[in-house]
Design a protein around this motif. Structure first.
Motif, PDB file in Angstrom:
ATOM      1  N   ILE A   4       0.832  -1.203   0.000  1.00  0.00           N
ATOM      2  CA  ILE A   4       0.000   0.000   0.000  1.00  0.00           C
ATOM      3  C   ILE A   4       0.868   1.253   0.000  1.00  0.00           C
ATOM      4  CG2 ILE A   4      -1.655   1.324   1.393  1.00  0.00           C
ATOM      5  CD1 ILE A   4      -2.821  -1.410   2.270  1.00  0.00           C
ATOM      6  N   ILE A   5       1.991   1.218   0.745  1.00  0.00           N
ATOM      7  CA  ILE A   5       2.907   2.363   0.765  1.00  0.00           C
ATOM      8  C   ILE A   5       3.495   2.598  -0.620  1.00  0.00           C
ATOM      9  CG2 ILE A   5       5.095   3.207   1.699  1.00  0.00           C
ATOM     10  CD1 ILE A   5       4.389   1.725   4.304  1.00  0.00           C
ATOM     11  N   TRP A   6       3.856   1.510  -1.321  1.00  0.00           N
ATOM     12  CA  TRP A   6       4.406   1.668  -2.676  1.00  0.00           C
ATOM     13  C   TRP A   6       3.335   2.219  -3.612  1.00  0.00           C
ATOM     14  CZ3 TRP A   6       9.240   1.938  -2.381  1.00  0.00           C
ATOM     15  CH2 TRP A   6      10.002   1.084  -1.585  1.00  0.00           C
ATOM     16  N   PHE A   7       2.096   1.781  -3.439  1.00  0.00           N
ATOM     17  CA  PHE A   7       1.017   2.339  -4.257  1.00  0.00           C
ATOM     18  C   PHE A   7       0.866   3.840  -4.003  1.00  0.00           C
ATOM     19  CE2 PHE A   7      -0.877  -1.996  -4.983  1.00  0.00           C
ATOM     20  CZ  PHE A   7      -0.926  -1.891  -6.354  1.00  0.00           C
ATOM     21  N   ASP A   8       0.975   4.265  -2.731  1.00  0.00           N
ATOM     22  CA  ASP A   8       0.893   5.690  -2.413  1.00  0.00           C
ATOM     23  C   ASP A   8       1.996   6.476  -3.104  1.00  0.00           C
ATOM     24  OD1 ASP A   8      -1.348   5.407  -0.849  1.00  0.00           O
ATOM     25  OD2 ASP A   8      -0.212   5.082   0.994  1.00  0.00           O
ATOM     26  N   SER A   9       3.200   5.903  -3.146  1.00  0.00           N
ATOM     27  CA  SER A   9       4.313   6.580  -3.822  1.00  0.00           C
ATOM     28  C   SER A   9       4.030   6.725  -5.309  1.00  0.00           C
ATOM     29  CB  SER A   9       5.611   5.788  -3.602  1.00  0.00           C
ATOM     30  OG  SER A   9       5.903   5.656  -2.230  1.00  0.00           O
ATOM     31  N   LEU A  10       3.462   5.679  -5.915  1.00  0.00           N
ATOM     32  CA  LEU A  10       3.112   5.754  -7.336  1.00  0.00           C
ATOM     33  C   LEU A  10       2.036   6.820  -7.578  1.00  0.00           C
ATOM     34  CD1 LEU A  10       2.953   2.076  -8.649  1.00  0.00           C
ATOM     35  CD2 LEU A  10       4.364   3.913  -9.529  1.00  0.00           C
ATOM     36  N   ILE A  11       1.036   6.869  -6.702  1.00  0.00           N
ATOM     37  CA  ILE A  11      -0.051   7.843  -6.874  1.00  0.00           C
ATOM     38  C   ILE A  11       0.484   9.264  -6.762  1.00  0.00           C
ATOM     39  CG2 ILE A  11      -2.197   8.696  -5.838  1.00  0.00           C
ATOM     40  CD1 ILE A  11      -2.798   5.775  -5.066  1.00  0.00           C
ATOM     41  N   ASN A  12       1.441   9.496  -5.841  1.00  0.00           N
ATOM     42  CA  ASN A  12       1.995  10.834  -5.664  1.00  0.00           C
ATOM     43  C   ASN A  12       2.762  11.309  -6.889  1.00  0.00           C
ATOM     44  OD1 ASN A  12       0.955  11.091  -3.083  1.00  0.00           O
ATOM     45  ND2 ASN A  12       2.756  10.202  -2.111  1.00  0.00           N
ATOM     46  N   MET A  13       3.256  10.372  -7.710  1.00  0.00           N
ATOM     47  CA  MET A  13       3.951  10.766  -8.937  1.00  0.00           C
ATOM     48  C   MET A  13       2.975  11.260  -9.997  1.00  0.00           C
ATOM     49  SD  MET A  13       6.877   7.823  -9.178  1.00  0.00           S
ATOM     50  CE  MET A  13       7.892   8.737 -10.325  1.00  0.00           C
ATOM     51  N   ALA A  14       1.676  10.995  -9.811  1.00  0.00           N
ATOM     52  CA  ALA A  14       0.603  11.536 -10.676  1.00  0.00           C
ATOM     53  C   ALA A  14       0.854  11.230 -12.139  1.00  0.00           C
ATOM     54  CB  ALA A  14       0.459  13.041 -10.450  1.00  0.00           C
ATOM     55  N   GLY A  15       1.024   9.954 -12.442  1.00  0.00           N
ATOM     56  CA  GLY A  15       1.215   9.543 -13.825  1.00  0.00           C
ATOM     57  C   GLY A  15      -0.110   9.512 -14.580  1.00  0.00           C
ATOM     58  N   PRO A  16      -0.041   9.219 -15.879  1.00  0.00           N
ATOM     59  CA  PRO A  16      -1.286   9.180 -16.676  1.00  0.00           C
ATOM     60  C   PRO A  16      -2.229   8.061 -16.255  1.00  0.00           C
ATOM     61  CG  PRO A  16       0.591   8.376 -17.959  1.00  0.00           C
ATOM     62  CD  PRO A  16       1.151   8.945 -16.697  1.00  0.00           C
ATOM     63  N   ASP A  17      -1.697   7.003 -15.631  1.00  0.00           N
ATOM     64  CA  ASP A  17      -2.544   5.893 -15.193  1.00  0.00           C
ATOM     65  C   ASP A  17      -2.825   5.957 -13.691  1.00  0.00           C
ATOM     66  OD1 ASP A  17       0.060   5.451 -14.452  1.00  0.00           O
ATOM     67  OD2 ASP A  17       0.006   3.279 -14.820  1.00  0.00           O
ATOM     68  N   LYS A  18      -2.944   7.185 -13.167  1.00  0.00           N
ATOM     69  CA  LYS A  18      -3.156   7.364 -11.722  1.00  0.00           C
ATOM     70  C   LYS A  18      -4.433   6.678 -11.255  1.00  0.00           C
ATOM     71  CE  LYS A  18      -3.829  10.953  -8.218  1.00  0.00           C
ATOM     72  NZ  LYS A  18      -3.915  12.398  -7.950  1.00  0.00           N
ATOM     73  N   VAL A  19      -5.512   6.793 -12.031  1.00  0.00           N
ATOM     74  CA  VAL A  19      -6.792   6.191 -11.614  1.00  0.00           C
ATOM     75  C   VAL A  19      -6.666   4.668 -11.563  1.00  0.00           C
ATOM     76  CG1 VAL A  19      -9.210   5.890 -12.237  1.00  0.00           C
ATOM     77  CG2 VAL A  19      -8.131   8.114 -12.510  1.00  0.00           C
ATOM     78  N   ASP A  20      -5.985   4.056 -12.545  1.00  0.00           N
ATOM     79  CA  ASP A  20      -5.796   2.601 -12.523  1.00  0.00           C
ATOM     80  C   ASP A  20      -5.022   2.173 -11.277  1.00  0.00           C
ATOM     81  OD1 ASP A  20      -7.119   2.138 -14.933  1.00  0.00           O
ATOM     82  OD2 ASP A  20      -5.340   2.624 -16.097  1.00  0.00           O
ATOM     83  N   ILE A  21      -4.010   2.964 -10.897  1.00  0.00           N
ATOM     84  CA  ILE A  21      -3.220   2.640  -9.701  1.00  0.00           C
ATOM     85  C   ILE A  21      -4.090   2.757  -8.450  1.00  0.00           C
ATOM     86  CG2 ILE A  21      -1.239   3.344  -8.306  1.00  0.00           C
ATOM     87  CD1 ILE A  21       0.045   4.322 -10.925  1.00  0.00           C
ATOM     88  N   GLU A  22      -4.940   3.794  -8.396  1.00  0.00           N
ATOM     89  CA  GLU A  22      -5.833   3.955  -7.241  1.00  0.00           C
ATOM     90  C   GLU A  22      -6.826   2.798  -7.156  1.00  0.00           C
ATOM     91  OE1 GLU A  22      -6.091   8.799  -6.654  1.00  0.00           O
ATOM     92  OE2 GLU A  22      -7.371   7.826  -8.137  1.00  0.00           O
ATOM     93  N   ILE A  23      -7.295   2.320  -8.304  1.00  0.00           N
ATOM     94  CA  ILE A  23      -8.219   1.181  -8.296  1.00  0.00           C
ATOM     95  C   ILE A  23      -7.516  -0.063  -7.761  1.00  0.00           C
ATOM     96  CG2 ILE A  23      -9.568  -0.366  -9.772  1.00  0.00           C
ATOM     97  CD1 ILE A  23     -10.096   2.035 -11.592  1.00  0.00           C
ATOM     98  N   ARG A  24      -6.269  -0.292  -8.186  1.00  0.00           N
ATOM     99  CA  ARG A  24      -5.514  -1.445  -7.681  1.00  0.00           C
ATOM    100  C   ARG A  24      -5.270  -1.328  -6.180  1.00  0.00           C
ATOM    101  NH1 ARG A  24      -0.319  -1.515 -11.198  1.00  0.00           N
ATOM    102  NH2 ARG A  24       0.219  -3.181  -9.745  1.00  0.00           N
ATOM    103  N   LYS A  25      -4.995  -0.109  -5.725  1.00  0.00           N
ATOM    104  CA  LYS A  25      -4.791   0.087  -4.288  1.00  0.00           C
ATOM    105  C   LYS A  25      -6.084  -0.204  -3.518  1.00  0.00           C
ATOM    106  CE  LYS A  25      -3.894   3.579  -0.782  1.00  0.00           C
ATOM    107  NZ  LYS A  25      -3.728   5.022  -0.484  1.00  0.00           N
TER     108      LYS A  25
END
Length: 568
Positions: A49-70
């Motif tokens: 979950i912490i790694w997912f938070d780090s990915l979300i903070n980078m605000a990439g184009p697939d941010k919503v997909d990452i939030e769904i996986r989290k």
């Protein structure tokens, strides 16, 4: 993975980011590392979950997909409330999500509601997924939602509704154009659901055949573990705890270090098997190993199962007081579960009553509609006769309408004339207010001169008798109160009944505060009011604050006073 290793990797990434000539390369390296760590299922879910938070903070184009996986990871790792909050936040901030993202979000949200025992909203969410239009490539979400609804009704022992939804899932699997992988997974889940019903009916041989089909079709570890748990349940019902424990151990071995609901169920079943064998210490070991995951999941069912098994094991070992406390905690959790189930049953009953009432109203409407159709036919015949009469009457009505229009035009002219006179009166009142303001400023200047003259006179070296005479003459000239009386008379002339209404509405205002209200109604600034009253602007601001507090206003004070003046 050890914490020193993780820290070392992060430090290495930081060094690479500083040494790289292109910052985009460093960002890409970090992002790739975060994605690899978030995808690993052999580490603790909380770290993922912490790694997912780090990915979300980078605000990439697939941010919503990452939030769904989290969100899916939060739900599967025992945090349904957090998963529910995240899905609601994603849906609120992304109003126009494409269907391939909205459907998994709604599924995760509905599943999390079911795990928190908000069963009514959970069922509504799954039914909304099934009812939403979608292309064939996304029809497998209908099947997943139908199987989830089956699971909910199975958990609350509503066998009739469970069978209904299982049949519906079978129909979907047979008619939907699913891909081979999805079809195989769906058939495995349907066989597993059928096995659950057969086990509940104690048809163990038929259930075993269904589970064998599940093992042949299983594509993932969770499905394999579920089949092993059902086999263990079959052997437990047959009175063969040794065979049951063998399959439970196999299920735990497949799950490995990954924490999931299946693994918690396997531990609980293993503890129950050992209780039946009167291996109380073994039952304590099994249930104690699931203590963290059961309590972390936050669901009442896991907590209740933990306390029941623990209490039975403690009672078997002779520790009666702790056993009593554990079973008492299980009763508290069980009462909450029953309350939620009863709440759902009450809502379902209310819905059924509403559906029956709607059906009765629909039947009544059909009967009334027939009567209306007969009446309409008669009315049409009468209308044909009345049409000829209405043509003649129309001419008379037209002449009346012309006269009415002339009357309306005359009334409109009168209204316009009245509005012009009202605007003229408003202009006169505004001119009077400006004259009042000018008068008050002159009064303030006169008061300032008088005060200065009195101070100079008091400091002069006249003898006491002469100075007292001057002061007596000045007091006779000092007409502050008279000036204020003149001001109030003129103020009341242009703002009739304002002070009377202000006294009635707010009798706790002081005389000074009422004066300040009059100045605010005249749109005087704080600086002008300070000059008029001989006080500092700070004191005027404090008095304004006290007035607002006494009036208990939610709108600007000046607006309230203008509205009050208009009302007076």
């Amino acid at each position: 993975m050890s914490r020193p290793f993780v820290i070392a990797v992060i430090m290495l990434l930081a060094l690479l980011a500083e040494a790289a000539p292109d910052s985009r390369l460093a960002t890409s390296l970090k992002e790739d590392f975060y994605r690899d760590m978030a995808a690993r299922e052999d580490i603790d879910p909380d770290l993922r979950i912490i790694w997912f938070d780090s990915l979300i903070n980078m605000a990439g184009p697939d941010k919503v997909d990452i939030e769904i996986r989290k969100a899916d990871l939060l739900r599967s790792s025992g945090h349904p409330e957090k998963a529910l909050a995240l899905t609601e936040a994603i849906l609120a901030s992304n109003r126009r999500l494409p269907l391939h993202q909205r459907l998994p979000l709604l599924f995760i949200q509905s599943s999390a509601l079911g795990e928190t025992f908000d069963l009514f909203r959970s069922l509504s969410g799954f039914e909304r997924i099934i009812g939403s239009p979608k292309p064939d490539s996304l029809r497998y979400w209908d099947l997943k939602a139908a199987l989830s609804i089956f699971t909910i009704y199975s958990d609350i022992n509503d066998v009739t509704m469970a069978r209904k939804w299982l049949d519906r899932a079978r129909s979907m699997a047979a008619s939907y154009p699913l891909e081979k992988r999805f079809r195989q997974d769906a058939e495995a889940r349907i066989h597993g659901s059928a096995a659950a019903l057969l086990i509940n009916d104690n048809l163990l041989d038929s259930a075993y055949n269904e589970v064998r089909a599940v093992r042949e079709l299983a594509l993932d570890d969770d499905t394999r573990i579920g089949a092993l748990l059902q086999i263990a349940q079959i052997y437990m019902n047959k009175g063969m705890p040794e065979a049951s424990e063998k399959y439970l151990q196999e299920a735990l071995q497949i799950s490995g270090d990954k924490e999931s609901g299946m693994k918690r169920s396997a531990r609980h079943m293993l503890a129950i098997v050992r209780l039946r064998r009167k291996d109380y210490e073994g039952a304590m070991d099994a249930i104690w190993s699931s203590r963290h995951s059961s309590q972390k999941s936050g669901t009442l069912s896991n907590t209740r199962a933990f306390y029941i098994i623990r209490g039975q094991a403690l009672a078997g070992l002779g520790y009666l007081a702790p056993a009593y406390n554990s079973l008492d905690s299980a009763l508290v959790a069980g009462d909450s579960i029953i309350a939620n189930m009863k709440r759902m049953q009450a809502k379902t009953a209310a819905q059924n009553i509403e559906i029956s009432a709607r059906a009765e109203r629909a039947a009544d409407n059909v009967t009334r509609l027939r009567g209306w159709l007969v009446a309409l036919a008669a009315a049409l015949a009468a209308a044909a006769v009345a049409l000829s009469v209405s043509v003649a009457a129309n001419r008379r009505l037209r002449s009346r309408l012309d006269r009415s229009l002339r009357t309306v035009r005359e009334a409109r002219d009168k209204i316009n004339s009245t509005n012009l006179r009202r605007e003229e009166q408003l202009r006169k009142e505004e001119d009077m207010n400006r004259r009042h303001t000018s008068l008050m400023l002159r009064l303030a200047n006169l008061e300032t001169l008088l005060d200065s003259f009195k101070r100079n006179l008091a400091a002069d070296s006249f003898d006491k008798k002469t100075r007292d005479g001057f002061m007596r003459q000045l007091r006779e000239l000092d007409g502050k109160e008279k000036m204020w009386d003149i001001f109030w008379i003129q103020f009341e002339m242009t703002n009739k009944n304002f002070m009377t209404l202000l006294d009635q509405r707010h009798p706790d205002l002081t005389k000074t505060e009422k004066r300040l209200c009059a100045f605010m109604l005249l749109d005087l600034s704080t600086k002008d009011i300070a000059a008029l009253t001989g006080r500092s602007p700070r004191t005027i601001d404090v008095t304004k604050y006290n007035i607002r507090k006494k009036l208990a206003l939610t709108v600007p004070t000046e607006k309230y006073l203008r509205d009050l003046a208009a009302e007076s």
